[in-house]
Design a protein around this motif. Structure first.
Motif, PDB file in Angstrom:
ATOM      1  N   TRP A 195       0.825  -1.211   0.000  1.00 10.34           N
ATOM      2  CA  TRP A 195       0.000   0.000   0.000  1.00 10.34           C
ATOM      3  C   TRP A 195       0.857   1.259   0.000  1.00 10.34           C
ATOM      4  O   TRP A 195       0.482   2.291  -0.581  1.00 10.34           O
ATOM      5  CB  TRP A 195      -0.927   0.025   1.227  1.00 10.34           C
ATOM      6  CG  TRP A 195      -0.188   0.291   2.507  1.00 10.34           C
ATOM      7  CD1 TRP A 195       0.398  -0.632   3.327  1.00 10.34           C
ATOM      8  CD2 TRP A 195       0.090   1.568   3.091  1.00 10.34           C
ATOM      9  NE1 TRP A 195       1.019  -0.010   4.386  1.00 10.34           N
ATOM     10  CE2 TRP A 195       0.840   1.338   4.257  1.00 10.34           C
ATOM     11  CE3 TRP A 195      -0.229   2.882   2.738  1.00 10.34           C
ATOM     12  CZ2 TRP A 195       1.289   2.378   5.077  1.00 10.34           C
ATOM     13  CZ3 TRP A 195       0.218   3.915   3.549  1.00 10.34           C
ATOM     14  CH2 TRP A 195       0.967   3.657   4.718  1.00 10.34           C
ATOM     15  N   TYR A 200       1.008   5.217  -1.897  1.00  7.93           N
ATOM     16  CA  TYR A 200       1.107   6.478  -1.167  1.00  7.93           C
ATOM     17  C   TYR A 200       2.306   7.293  -1.657  1.00  7.93           C
ATOM     18  O   TYR A 200       2.209   8.519  -1.843  1.00  7.93           O
ATOM     19  CB  TYR A 200       1.238   6.194   0.330  1.00  7.93           C
ATOM     20  CG  TYR A 200       1.557   7.413   1.159  1.00  7.93           C
ATOM     21  CD1 TYR A 200       0.554   8.302   1.533  1.00  7.93           C
ATOM     22  CD2 TYR A 200       2.868   7.676   1.552  1.00  7.93           C
ATOM     23  CE1 TYR A 200       0.846   9.435   2.283  1.00  7.93           C
ATOM     24  CE2 TYR A 200       3.180   8.801   2.297  1.00  7.93           C
ATOM     25  CZ  TYR A 200       2.164   9.683   2.664  1.00  7.93           C
ATOM     26  OH  TYR A 200       2.462  10.803   3.397  1.00  7.93           O
ATOM     27  N   PRO A 230      -4.569  10.037  -5.713  1.00  9.09           N
ATOM     28  CA  PRO A 230      -4.836   8.746  -5.076  1.00  9.09           C
ATOM     29  C   PRO A 230      -5.548   7.762  -6.007  1.00  9.09           C
ATOM     30  O   PRO A 230      -5.256   6.563  -5.996  1.00  9.09           O
ATOM     31  CB  PRO A 230      -5.695   9.125  -3.869  1.00  9.09           C
ATOM     32  CG  PRO A 230      -5.251  10.508  -3.527  1.00  9.09           C
ATOM     33  CD  PRO A 230      -4.990  11.165  -4.854  1.00  9.09           C
ATOM     34  N   GLU A 274     -12.690   1.568   4.226  1.00  8.55           N
ATOM     35  CA  GLU A 274     -12.867   2.821   3.498  1.00  8.55           C
ATOM     36  C   GLU A 274     -12.530   2.621   2.021  1.00  8.55           C
ATOM     37  O   GLU A 274     -11.934   1.615   1.633  1.00  8.55           O
ATOM     38  CB  GLU A 274     -11.955   3.911   4.061  1.00  8.55           C
ATOM     39  CG  GLU A 274     -12.176   4.280   5.510  1.00  8.55           C
ATOM     40  CD  GLU A 274     -11.191   5.344   5.966  1.00  8.55           C
ATOM     41  OE1 GLU A 274     -11.274   6.491   5.458  1.00  8.55           O
ATOM     42  OE2 GLU A 274     -10.337   5.021   6.811  1.00  8.55           O
ATOM     43  N   PRO A 320     -10.156   3.217  -0.917  1.00  7.71           N
ATOM     44  CA  PRO A 320      -8.733   3.567  -1.039  1.00  7.71           C
ATOM     45  C   PRO A 320      -8.500   4.914  -1.710  1.00  7.71           C
ATOM     46  O   PRO A 320      -7.497   5.580  -1.438  1.00  7.71           O
ATOM     47  CB  PRO A 320      -8.157   2.428  -1.886  1.00  7.71           C
ATOM     48  CG  PRO A 320      -9.105   1.298  -1.718  1.00  7.71           C
ATOM     49  CD  PRO A 320     -10.462   1.918  -1.525  1.00  7.71           C
ATOM     50  N   ASP A 335     -10.078   7.537  -1.173  1.00  8.22           N
ATOM     51  CA  ASP A 335     -10.193   8.551  -0.123  1.00  8.22           C
ATOM     52  C   ASP A 335      -9.078   8.423   0.915  1.00  8.22           C
ATOM     53  O   ASP A 335      -8.676   9.413   1.525  1.00  8.22           O
ATOM     54  CB  ASP A 335     -11.546   8.427   0.585  1.00  8.22           C
ATOM     55  CG  ASP A 335     -12.718   8.667  -0.358  1.00  8.22           C
ATOM     56  OD1 ASP A 335     -12.575   9.491  -1.274  1.00  8.22           O
ATOM     57  OD2 ASP A 335     -13.757   8.010  -0.182  1.00  8.22           O
ATOM     58  N   ASN A 336      -8.591   7.206   1.117  1.00  7.34           N
ATOM     59  CA  ASN A 336      -7.559   6.962   2.125  1.00  7.34           C
ATOM     60  C   ASN A 336      -6.799   5.693   1.739  1.00  7.34           C
ATOM     61  O   ASN A 336      -7.239   4.586   2.042  1.00  7.34           O
ATOM     62  CB  ASN A 336      -8.182   6.810   3.510  1.00  7.34           C
ATOM     63  CG  ASN A 336      -7.156   6.499   4.585  1.00  7.34           C
ATOM     64  OD1 ASN A 336      -5.952   6.700   4.377  1.00  7.34           O
ATOM     65  ND2 ASN A 336      -7.614   6.006   5.720  1.00  7.34           N
ATOM     66  N   ARG A 383      -4.358   4.408   2.975  1.00  5.70           N
ATOM     67  CA  ARG A 383      -3.867   3.631   4.111  1.00  5.70           C
ATOM     68  C   ARG A 383      -4.886   2.591   4.581  1.00  5.70           C
ATOM     69  O   ARG A 383      -4.520   1.680   5.333  1.00  5.70           O
ATOM     70  CB  ARG A 383      -3.486   4.558   5.258  1.00  5.70           C
ATOM     71  CG  ARG A 383      -2.752   3.845   6.368  1.00  5.70           C
ATOM     72  CD  ARG A 383      -1.763   4.710   7.084  1.00  5.70           C
ATOM     73  NE  ARG A 383      -0.824   3.887   7.843  1.00  5.70           N
ATOM     74  CZ  ARG A 383       0.321   4.336   8.338  1.00  5.70           C
ATOM     75  NH1 ARG A 383       0.695   5.581   8.119  1.00  5.70           N
ATOM     76  NH2 ARG A 383       1.112   3.530   9.019  1.00  5.70           N
ATOM     77  N   THR A 384      -6.125   2.693   4.145  1.00  4.71           N
ATOM     78  CA  THR A 384      -7.086   1.652   4.505  1.00  4.71           C
ATOM     79  C   THR A 384      -6.660   0.296   3.950  1.00  4.71           C
ATOM     80  O   THR A 384      -7.041  -0.749   4.473  1.00  4.71           O
ATOM     81  CB  THR A 384      -8.502   2.014   3.994  1.00  4.71           C
ATOM     82  OG1 THR A 384      -9.458   1.176   4.650  1.00  4.71           O
ATOM     83  CG2 THR A 384      -8.629   1.836   2.493  1.00  4.71           C
ATOM     84  N   ASP A 436       6.778   6.065   8.592  1.00  4.17           N
ATOM     85  CA  ASP A 436       5.691   7.015   8.768  1.00  4.17           C
ATOM     86  C   ASP A 436       6.246   8.410   9.053  1.00  4.17           C
ATOM     87  O   ASP A 436       5.749   9.414   8.518  1.00  4.17           O
ATOM     88  CB  ASP A 436       4.778   6.588   9.914  1.00  4.17           C
ATOM     89  CG  ASP A 436       3.903   5.392   9.554  1.00  4.17           C
ATOM     90  OD1 ASP A 436       3.772   5.087   8.350  1.00  4.17           O
ATOM     91  OD2 ASP A 436       3.345   4.755  10.488  1.00  4.17           O
ATOM     92  N   LYS A 440       5.805  11.706   6.267  1.00 15.41           N
ATOM     93  CA  LYS A 440       4.596  12.440   6.642  1.00 15.41           C
ATOM     94  C   LYS A 440       4.563  13.824   5.993  1.00 15.41           C
ATOM     95  O   LYS A 440       5.588  14.341   5.542  1.00 15.41           O
ATOM     96  CB  LYS A 440       4.523  12.561   8.155  1.00 15.41           C
ATOM     97  CG  LYS A 440       5.587  13.440   8.801  1.00 15.41           C
ATOM     98  CD  LYS A 440       5.415  13.463  10.301  1.00 15.41           C
ATOM     99  CE  LYS A 440       6.459  14.386  10.951  1.00 15.41           C
ATOM    100  NZ  LYS A 440       6.343  14.405  12.422  1.00 15.41           N
TER     101      LYS A 440
END
Length: 447
Positions: A354, A358, A368, A405, A407, A409-410, A412-413, A443, A447
């Protein structure tokens, strides 16, 4: 391409939001996916219209998201992604490791280790992998067991050992060595005879086993040698990857007909044109797998954390810069960019696919939706399996995830799938062993 042959309990996932993996991030609301007893998708449609056949197990996914399974096109299974052992990366260290790995005890241990890492990939939500540098043919053996229905696992396109020059990148532990086009062709044939359905060339030197300044990215294999490999592979409908980390190395590999460039470099108009229109490749174009997951730790983490030598760190600077810039240029130019993480490299865990998506967003200029598209549909096409997987379509295998969720949108889900399905075989309550220290450092770095 065949997969698991045994029948399974047919099922339907009802009332789900479907994240299609399309480039525009399209979703389907309140949908039902019906999976038959051969592990293929029978129906995808609105829950109000789909009739689930009698006897099918029903899974209520109200409030959840179903997506295609992730695809990782650049996998090694010999390690879990911990920091380097500098002594083990020298030619002498590799020779010692190779001698042990190819002994009867070593082969058994390597198979067990590879199987464990492949199952980590599966439990993390990766339903198709292409290996690009194995110690032997352990992943071909595992692939055969999965396809025979003896165990559940991801779809595997195993490469066998890389194809390199003597003491070249990955040699001797992860490579067969050659000095002429004839020897290179024979090594390609050896891998294919042992069940390889992917091949990998070491076109240039690499960072992690470099011993002198300038070795990373230095061309190692000639166009003629690589052409012999590509011709052999393409005659068997096999796609060829090439480790290439410099302009000259990428150019030679593309001219030889390589189908995917791994890592890459800063691009120019000539290279872009070769990617987009490569007459010697299997499909008339070549693609890029930038493996940012492998490169960026060398930019953002300390030498102490990585356990790398001064030479390796110095060699990484231009290579990593080229990988990042090349990713951005390829994206803008319309070159197909796939997701491959280079698992087993320092700080590249088997469960972190994943994160590559990112990083494509954070450093590569992707949205995304484009990154998730790359990690599903695009990589399926790049490695040659889009006819059977990569999207949730009728007739394709049920390689899918149930998520909290969307992917898009996020991303990391994707780190914590609630359910993984590989060719219709559910993996309930998927779980992986995580390395909290590695995850925390990454992380913080990104970030």
């Amino acid at each position: 391409m065949s997969h698991i042959k045994t029948e399974i309990e047919p099922f339907a996932i009802e009332h789900a939001t479907v994240a299609t993996g399309d480039e525009d991030g399209r979703t389907l609301h309140d949908s039902t996916i019906v999976v038959d007893g051969l592990g293929r998708i029978r129906t995808v449609g609105p829950s109000s219209e789909v009739i689930v056949p009698p006897g099918y197990h029903k899974i209520d996914a109200t409030g959840k998201v179903v997506s295609p399974g992730m695809i990782n096109g650049h996998v090694h299974t010999f390690s879990k992604g911990k920091p380097l052992d500098p002594e083990g990366s020298t030619p002498e260290g590799q020779r010692k490791a190779a001698k042990l790995a190819h002994s009867p005890i070593g082969k058994a241990a390597m198979y067990a280790n590879s199987r464990s890492n492949v199952m980590t990939l599966l439990n993390s939500g990766v339903t198709t992998i292409r290996t690009v540098g194995d110690v032997g043919y352990e992943n071909a053996t595992l692939r055969d067991r999965i396809e025979a229905g003896r165990e559940v696992g991801p779809r595997i396109l195993p490469s066998g050992p890389m194809l390199a020059i003597p003491d070249g990148h990955g040699a001797p532990l992860l490579a067969l060595e050659s000095t002429t086009p004839e020897e290179a062709r024979r090594n390609a044939e050896t891998n294919i005879d042992h069940g390889a359905t992917a091949l990998k060339i070491a076109a240039t030197g690499g960072v992690t086993d470099s011993q002198v300044l300038g070795e990373a990215g230095a061309p190692q294999m000639t166009i003629e040698d690589m052409s012999a490999i590509c011709e052999t592979a393409h005659a068997n409908d096999i796609i060829v990857a090439a480790h290439a980390q410099s302009r000259e190395g990428v150019f030679r590999a593309l001219k030889a007909g390589v189908d995917t460039i791994e890592h890459g470099c800063e691009l120019d108009d000539e290279l872009i044109d070769l990617f987009l229109n490569n007459p010697r490749s299997l499909r008339g174009y070549s693609a890029l797998e930038p493996t940012l997951s492998a490169g960026l730790p060398m930019k953002f983490l300390s030498q102490e954390a990585l356990h790398m030598t001064d030479i390796q760190m110095a060699n990484s600077v231009d290579v990593v810069k080229g990988m990042v810039n090349g990713t951005q240029q390829a994206h803008r130019a319309g070159i197909k960019v796939g997701v491959g993480t280079d698992t087993a490299m320092p700080f590249v865990t088997q469960y972190g696919t994943w994160r590559e998506m990112y990083l494509l967003v954070r450093f590569g200029g992707f949205t995304p939706a484009e990154a998730f598209h790359a990690g599903t549909q695009v990589t399926a096409e790049i490695i040659g399996v889009s006819d059977v997987t990569g999207s949730l379509e009728e007739g394709k295998y049920a390689d899918l995830l149930v998520l909290d969720e969307n992917p898009v949108d996020n991303l990391r889900t994707l780190e914590h799938p609630l359910l993984v399905v590989a060719a219709g075989h559910p993996v309930w309550h998927p779980h992986v062993e995580r390395f909290a220290d590695i995850d925390a450092e990454l992380d913080e770095a990104y970030k």
